[in-house]
Scaffold this motif. Structure first.
Motif, PDB file in Angstrom:
ATOM      1  N   VAL A  82       0.857  -1.186   0.000  1.00  0.00           N
ATOM      2  CA  VAL A  82       0.000   0.000   0.000  1.00  0.00           C
ATOM      3  C   VAL A  82       0.891   1.233   0.000  1.00  0.00           C
ATOM      4  O   VAL A  82       1.879   1.299   0.744  1.00  0.00           O
ATOM      5  CB  VAL A  82      -0.928   0.007   1.229  1.00  0.00           C
ATOM      6  CG1 VAL A  82      -1.802   1.267   1.242  1.00  0.00           C
ATOM      7  CG2 VAL A  82      -1.801  -1.245   1.252  1.00  0.00           C
ATOM      8  N   SER A  83       0.562   2.200  -0.836  1.00  0.00           N
ATOM      9  CA  SER A  83       1.335   3.436  -0.892  1.00  0.00           C
ATOM     10  C   SER A  83       0.402   4.617  -1.112  1.00  0.00           C
ATOM     11  O   SER A  83      -0.735   4.459  -1.562  1.00  0.00           O
ATOM     12  CB  SER A  83       2.372   3.377  -2.031  1.00  0.00           C
ATOM     13  OG  SER A  83       1.731   3.209  -3.281  1.00  0.00           O
ATOM     14  N   GLY A  84       0.903   5.806  -0.788  1.00  0.00           N
ATOM     15  CA  GLY A  84       0.108   7.015  -1.000  1.00  0.00           C
ATOM     16  C   GLY A  84      -0.466   7.563   0.286  1.00  0.00           C
ATOM     17  O   GLY A  84      -0.529   6.888   1.321  1.00  0.00           O
ATOM     18  N   ALA A  85      -0.880   8.820   0.230  1.00  0.00           N
ATOM     19  CA  ALA A  85      -1.434   9.507   1.394  1.00  0.00           C
ATOM     20  C   ALA A  85      -2.828   8.994   1.713  1.00  0.00           C
ATOM     21  O   ALA A  85      -3.531   8.472   0.833  1.00  0.00           O
ATOM     22  CB  ALA A  85      -1.487  11.012   1.117  1.00  0.00           C
ATOM     23  N   PRO A  86      -3.259   9.105   2.982  1.00  0.00           N
ATOM     24  CA  PRO A  86      -4.624   8.705   3.343  1.00  0.00           C
ATOM     25  C   PRO A  86      -5.654   9.391   2.448  1.00  0.00           C
ATOM     26  O   PRO A  86      -5.543  10.581   2.161  1.00  0.00           O
ATOM     27  CB  PRO A  86      -4.748   9.178   4.803  1.00  0.00           C
ATOM     28  CG  PRO A  86      -3.347   9.186   5.316  1.00  0.00           C
ATOM     29  CD  PRO A  86      -2.496   9.597   4.150  1.00  0.00           C
ATOM     30  N   GLY A  87      -6.605   8.628   2.004  1.00  0.00           N
ATOM     31  CA  GLY A  87      -7.623   9.150   1.101  1.00  0.00           C
ATOM     32  C   GLY A  87      -7.239   9.028  -0.354  1.00  0.00           C
ATOM     33  O   GLY A  87      -8.108   9.062  -1.232  1.00  0.00           O
ATOM     34  N   GLU A  88      -5.928   8.868  -0.624  1.00  0.00           N
ATOM     35  CA  GLU A  88      -5.460   8.711  -1.998  1.00  0.00           C
ATOM     36  C   GLU A  88      -4.617   7.436  -2.161  1.00  0.00           C
ATOM     37  O   GLU A  88      -4.015   7.208  -3.205  1.00  0.00           O
ATOM     38  CB  GLU A  88      -4.607   9.922  -2.407  1.00  0.00           C
ATOM     39  CG  GLU A  88      -5.354  11.251  -2.341  1.00  0.00           C
ATOM     40  CD  GLU A  88      -4.444  12.428  -2.676  1.00  0.00           C
ATOM     41  OE1 GLU A  88      -3.232  12.179  -2.896  1.00  0.00           O
ATOM     42  OE2 GLU A  88      -4.935  13.565  -2.713  1.00  0.00           O
ATOM     43  N   ALA A  89      -4.574   6.610  -1.113  1.00  0.00           N
ATOM     44  CA  ALA A  89      -3.712   5.432  -1.116  1.00  0.00           C
ATOM     45  C   ALA A  89      -4.181   4.417  -2.161  1.00  0.00           C
ATOM     46  O   ALA A  89      -5.369   4.294  -2.458  1.00  0.00           O
ATOM     47  CB  ALA A  89      -3.698   4.784   0.261  1.00  0.00           C
ATOM     48  N   VAL A  90      -3.204   3.705  -2.698  1.00  0.00           N
ATOM     49  CA  VAL A  90      -3.493   2.641  -3.655  1.00  0.00           C
ATOM     50  C   VAL A  90      -2.865   1.347  -3.148  1.00  0.00           C
ATOM     51  O   VAL A  90      -1.900   1.359  -2.372  1.00  0.00           O
ATOM     52  CB  VAL A  90      -2.959   2.955  -5.068  1.00  0.00           C
ATOM     53  CG1 VAL A  90      -3.648   4.171  -5.648  1.00  0.00           C
ATOM     54  CG2 VAL A  90      -1.443   3.149  -5.043  1.00  0.00           C
TER      55      VAL A  90
END
Length: 311
Positions: free
Chosen positions: A251-259
């Motif tokens: 999992v990567s990316g900021a909260p709300g935009e994670a993929v």
């Protein structure tokens, strides 16, 4: 207040893993937390291959029953051992931060998969590991083994086997990483869905609000997303394929935009053919990401990879 009772298998690794959860609950609740040891069918019978038990739930059912009977308040499992179907009367209350999900080799003379001699004997009780070993080195002699970590490592030390394949997470939790001669990257060997993660279950109807709050605090969002994608893939494949399955999600990316990025593979038992694919999707839709990748694998021929047959 009464002590929190944590149901666990009696093996050293299981007690160590449950102890990690018990310590975390103790710190959050400021209450006594005790382990309740349970014997499972998989622990009692150390000679029958796990696949003969049906493959799922071998190390789980008795521990779950202790919670359902009221003999314990929570159960701790290696998440990879959990059946993908929900358990009636229980909830997956916490998935703590994951340990390293990769597999490792423990070999004589510091060996690696590439440097093992032709025809070397390598022990594993996992059809998934066996199939991927054969894919990497068709000349290896893969030997079925059962037993705890010490038992398997001793087979190498005593010269009964040239190597064994084990989970990095188990050795790390037992402080036995000194035995590792090679860490198997996921492009060499995909781990089991959920490998390296713990599952903490409690009763679906639980009136201990403080315990529920503590369990929620133990839950790690990124780990839960990753294992949800992996287990969703496995659940979808179980309906249409019985060949060994490996999966790993990050999992990567900021909260709300994670993929979530998920890779899965289905391998023939003889290792000669495998279907391997990856997919990326929103972390908030991890179940659908897993189902989507399963559909891709099935469409690419995964149902044919059974007992060495071709797609």
């Amino acid at each position: 207040m009464s002590a929190v009772r944590v149901a666990t298998r009696a093996s050293l690794l299981a007690r160590t893993q449950s102890g990690i959860v018990a310590d975390a609950l103790r710190a959050r609740l400021d209450r006594e937390v005790v382990l309740v040891e349970v014997s499972t069918r998989g622990d009692v019978d150390q000679t029958t291959p796990l696949a003969s038990f049906g493959g799922v739930g071998v190390f789980v059912s008795a521990v779950r029953d202790a919670v359902l009977r009221g003999d314990a308040d929570v159960a701790v499992h290696s998440l990879k051992d959990l059946p993908t179907a929900p358990a009636e009367g229980l909830r997956l209350a916490a998935v703590p931060p994951r340990e390293d999900a990769r597999d490792v080799l423990v070999a004589r003379d510091g060996g690696t998969v590439a440097t093992l001699p032709a025809g070397a004997s390598v022990g594993t009780g996992s059809p998934r590991r066996a199939a991927q070993l054969r894919a990497l080195r068709p000349d290896l002699h893969v030997v079925p083994v059962r037993g705890n970590v010490d038992t398997r490592v001793r087979k190498v030390v005593d010269g009964e086997l040239d190597a064994v394949v084990l989970a990095h997470a188990g050795l790390a939790r037992l402080d036995r990483l000194d035995a590792v001669t090679e860490v198997l990257e996921t492009d060499q060997m995909l781990p089991a869905p959920g490998q390296g993660a713990l599952a903490v279950e409690c009763r679906d109807v639980e009136d201990d609000a403080a315990l529920l709050d503590a369990l929620r605090d133990l839950d790690d969002d990124a780990t839960r997303v990753a294992v949800t994608a992996e287990r969703s893939l496995l659940a979808a494949l179980e309906a249409g394929c019985s060949a060994p399955v490996g999966a790993h999600a990050t999992v990567s990316g900021a909260p709300g935009e994670a993929v979530v990025h998920l890779t899965g593979a289905v391998v023939s038992d003889d290792g000669r053919v495998q279907v391997r694919k990856s997919v990326t999707g929103p972390a908030g839709d991890a179940e659908q990401v897993g189902r989507s990748l399963a559909a891709d694998l099935l469409a690419a021929g995964a149902p044919g990879l059974v007992n060495g047959t071709r797609p």
